[in-house]
Design an enzyme around this catalytic site. Structure first.
Site, PDB file in Angstrom:
ATOM      1  N   GLU A  97      -1.526 -35.450  -5.953  1.00  0.00           N
ATOM      2  CA  GLU A  97      -1.276 -34.169  -6.717  1.00  0.00           C
ATOM      3  C   GLU A  97      -2.494 -33.563  -6.791  1.00  0.00           C
ATOM      4  O   GLU A  97      -3.378 -34.074  -7.028  1.00  0.00           O
ATOM      5  CB  GLU A  97      -0.581 -34.647  -8.058  1.00  0.00           C
ATOM      6  N   GLY A 137       3.781 -35.798 -18.126  1.00  0.00           N
ATOM      7  CA  GLY A 137       3.217 -34.971 -19.045  1.00  0.00           C
ATOM      8  C   GLY A 137       3.214 -35.753 -20.271  1.00  0.00           C
ATOM      9  O   GLY A 137       2.922 -35.067 -21.341  1.00  0.00           O
ATOM     10  N   ARG A 140       4.558 -43.957  -5.749  1.00  0.00           N
ATOM     11  CA  ARG A 140       5.926 -44.357  -5.669  1.00  0.00           C
ATOM     12  C   ARG A 140       6.492 -43.305  -5.263  1.00  0.00           C
ATOM     13  O   ARG A 140       6.227 -42.142  -4.795  1.00  0.00           O
ATOM     14  CB  ARG A 140       6.309 -44.737  -7.460  1.00  0.00           C
ATOM     15  N   LYS A 176      -5.653 -35.996 -21.138  1.00  0.00           N
ATOM     16  CA  LYS A 176      -4.730 -36.897 -20.367  1.00  0.00           C
ATOM     17  C   LYS A 176      -4.750 -38.216 -20.561  1.00  0.00           C
ATOM     18  O   LYS A 176      -5.833 -38.856 -20.485  1.00  0.00           O
ATOM     19  CB  LYS A 176      -4.816 -36.465 -18.905  1.00  0.00           C
TER      20      LYS A 176
END
Length: 650
Positions: free
Chosen positions: A275, A165, A297, A158
């Site tokens: 998340e 993504g 955000r 990542k």
């Protein structure tokens, strides 16, 4: 309350912010690039300022130009929306120095959460569970490969910066690690200007569950429950819903508490999303979720939270930025009903979800009961290769999950897009998928059943309806010449003489074909089809002088051959391998004379910050390379030409 706000963004989020700001009495200022001169957000705002050429790196990402626009218009605040400068700590800092309110968290909070490696370390210190992995500074490829082995495959590479993504690759075997790492780094550099990555364990059967948080920047924070974003492709969200299916009160409380702890750890101010990745192999558990990242955000999927809480998150942002406290305490925030959002994109699911550009010839987005449409485009607008290809967010709300799904499914039946390819048919299939309906899906659903969710075509019967419309040459009513028509209604326009038109030559999306058509009682029936034509499943619609055949979320352009100008065959003929999308050539891997095998990489094209490798469709010899690195190519333009197969065998 602030008296004015400049929206440093474009498209649907700019339009959405303008609506709330104007309701609250704020003067609204838009910014726009060359590509957006006629955009909807520009026309909605009270004022608009030009900030540069179409590429975002020369306009929407140039903080100095945004600040200059704010100063010249006297804007009291800047709302960054999402993407672009929304998570740019330097820009937030520059706003503060200029005496302009940045509607978002502090620069320190953005920096703390903006890099995934540092954020995970911070969260471990705050007692928030974190996915096992390597989050350190060392970036040597051999070292990272060794760490991946220690973590255990499958792993996820990542990008340290950014999201959406981009710069993310799943790796299942050590032999694939180097290529995946190089690709992830290149994409991360292009999208975020930072090639660094982290490695973490890939959770099998993962569910993506996130918590909406809101802080006052003074030490207080609340959460507004969860959203499930597990329906994904390429690690990008496709469907989002609130609340998460199967979420127990105990797990919701644990996840909400962890999210609030994360927000308080950085003294968060404004809207943010924490998340989590959750173990989806069984019911969601209080001990079965781990922190992934925090988005500092407003999120694309914020409307589902608004619909189930009755809260306007943009209003909250504006009020807190004006110095007010949190509008509601935690115990005052209520959860009501269920909401699901689908992202309608200009992309081609039948061709690897590649972005599709061009003019939106037709766009029908009706708002029925329980339906909310957030869009920044309308019929006639151009989908540009320079920006995200979102057409609209379609959100359904109902008393139950089943009601929300049914409303969303019905909405797709009355939504039409023509011009660029779209994912409308794919979304309709996904919403009706048994796993989605049952609520037991994970992030691998789309990949597992991609064949079942894509494919399909407009039927011959619907194409025949479009041909009948063309032959008639006009619509039943003059005022409908550029709108929606029913070609099967009883009217003189479609009472065509003769029992049959044999071998009628038409083009369907530019491809020549013979389409023998009969008319029975004034209705078109493809040759060989039984029945009287009353069971035609789609509709035909005019747009200018073109007719579209529309069915099941798909659209094809139909034209009579004698109405078309002959096109010149593309350079290279059948041996030419075309660009799959409009974009920039960022790598060329072959040269004239090279022998290639089927599947070998020939070149890489980048569009909208996503890479696509062009591979050899067969074994052969490269006759010519028709593009150079750095060149812009149109969709369908020849990139590499292979020798004809007959020549190779000679």
């Amino acid at each position: 309350m602030l008296d004015s706000v400049l929206i440093a963004n474009r498209g649907e989020i700019a339009c959405r912010i303008i609506k709330t700001a104007r309701r609250l009495g704020l003067r609204t200022i838009a910014v726009y690039s060359d590509a957006d001169r006629q955009a909807l957000h520009v026309r909605m705002a009270d004022e608009a300022v030009h900030i540069g050429p179409a590429p975002s790196a020369e306009s929407y990402l140039v903080g100095e130009r945004i600040l200059a626009a704010a100063k010249v218009t006297g804007a009291a605040a800047i709302h960054p929306g999402y993407g672009f400068l929304s998570e740019n700590a330097d820009f937030a800092e520059a706003c503060a120095k200029a005496g302009i309110v940045f509607i978002g968290p502090s620069a320190n909070a953005i920096r703390a959460m903006g890099l995934k490696d540092g954020a995970k370390t911070l969260m471990e210190g705050a007692g928030v569970p974190v996915v096992p992995g390597y989050h350190g500074e060392k970036q040597d490829p051999e070292f990272l490969k060794r760490k991946a082995y220690e973590i255990g495959y499958p792993v996820l590479i990542k990008a340290v910066a950014g999201g959406g993504g981009k710069g993310m690759r799943r790796v299942d075997k050590a032999i694939d690690f180097e290529a995946a790492l190089a690709s992830a780094r290149r994409e991360a550099q292009s999208a975020f200007g930072d090639p660094r990555v982290l490695i973490e364990k890939f959770i099998l059967n993962p569910r993506h569950v996130e918590i909406q948080v809101f802080g006052d920047g003074k030490g207080e924070a609340v959460h507004l429950f969860e959203r499930d974003c597990s329906a994904q492709r390429r690690h990008q969200k496709v469907l989002e819903e609130a609340p998460a299916p199967g979420m127990s009160a105990e797990t919701r409380a644990a996840m909400g508490a962890a999210a609030v702890a994360a927000a308080k750890a950085v003294n968060y101010g404004g809207a943010g999303t924490v998340e989590f990745i959750a173990d989806g192999s069984g019911p969601l558990r209080p001990d079965g979720f781990w922190f992934m990242e925090m988005n500092t955000r407003l999120q694309v999927e914020h409307p589902v939270t608004e619909l189930v809480t009755g809260v306007d998150l943009v209003e909250w942002q504006l009020r807190v930025a004006s110095g007010e406290g949190l509008p509601l305490a935690q115990e005052e925030i209520r959860l009501a009903g269920h909401a699901i959002e689908a992202r309608l994109y200009a992309e081609d699911p039948d061709n690897g979800f590649l972005p599709s550009t061009g003019r939106l010839e037709l766009l029908m987005l009706p708002e029925g009961e329980g339906i909310r449409i957030d869009t920044g485009v309308e019929a006639g607008a151009e989908v540009s290769p320079h920006y995200d290809p979102m057409i609209a967010k379609v959100i359904a709300h109902g008393a139950t999950r089943e009601e929300a799904l049914e409303r969303l499914s019905r909405q797709f039946g009355v939504t039409w897009v023509a011009g660029p390819k779209s994912n409308l048919a794919f979304l309709a299939a996904l919403v009706d998928h048994p796993e989605v309906r049952a609520g037991g899906f994970d992030t691998g659903l789309v990949d597992r059943d991609l064949d079942g969710l894509t494919g399909g075509a407009v039927s011959e019967a619907t194409i025949a309806a479009a041909v009948a419309t063309l032959v008639a040459g006009h619509t039943p009513h003059e005022e409908a010449a550029t709108g929606w028509i029913d070609p099967f209604a009883e009217n003189d326009a479609f009472q065509l003489s003769g029992p049959r038109v044999s071998g009628l030559k038409v083009t369907v999306d530019g491809q020549m074909r013979d389409l023998p058509v009969r008319w029975r009682d004034g209705q078109p029936v493809p040759d060989g089809q039984e029945g009287d034509g009353a069971d035609i499943p789609g509709i035909a619609a005019w747009s200018g002088d073109a007719v579209w055949a529309l069915e099941g979320g798909r659209a094809v352009k139909v034209a009579l051959v004698d109405q078309l100008a002959r096109t010149v065959e593309a350079e290279g003929g059948k041996a030419a391998i075309p660009a799959p999308m409009h974009g920039k050539v960022i790598a060329v891997s072959v040269a004239a004379g090279d022998a290639v095998e089927r599947g070998d990489r020939l070149a890489v094209v980048e569009a909208m910050k996503m890479e696509h490798a062009i591979t050899a469709p067969r074994d052969g010899i490269v006759e010519a390379v028709l593009v150079a690195e750095g060149a812009q190519v149109d969709q369908g333009a020849p990139v590499v030409r292979l020798r004809e197969e007959a020549e190779e065998g000679a």
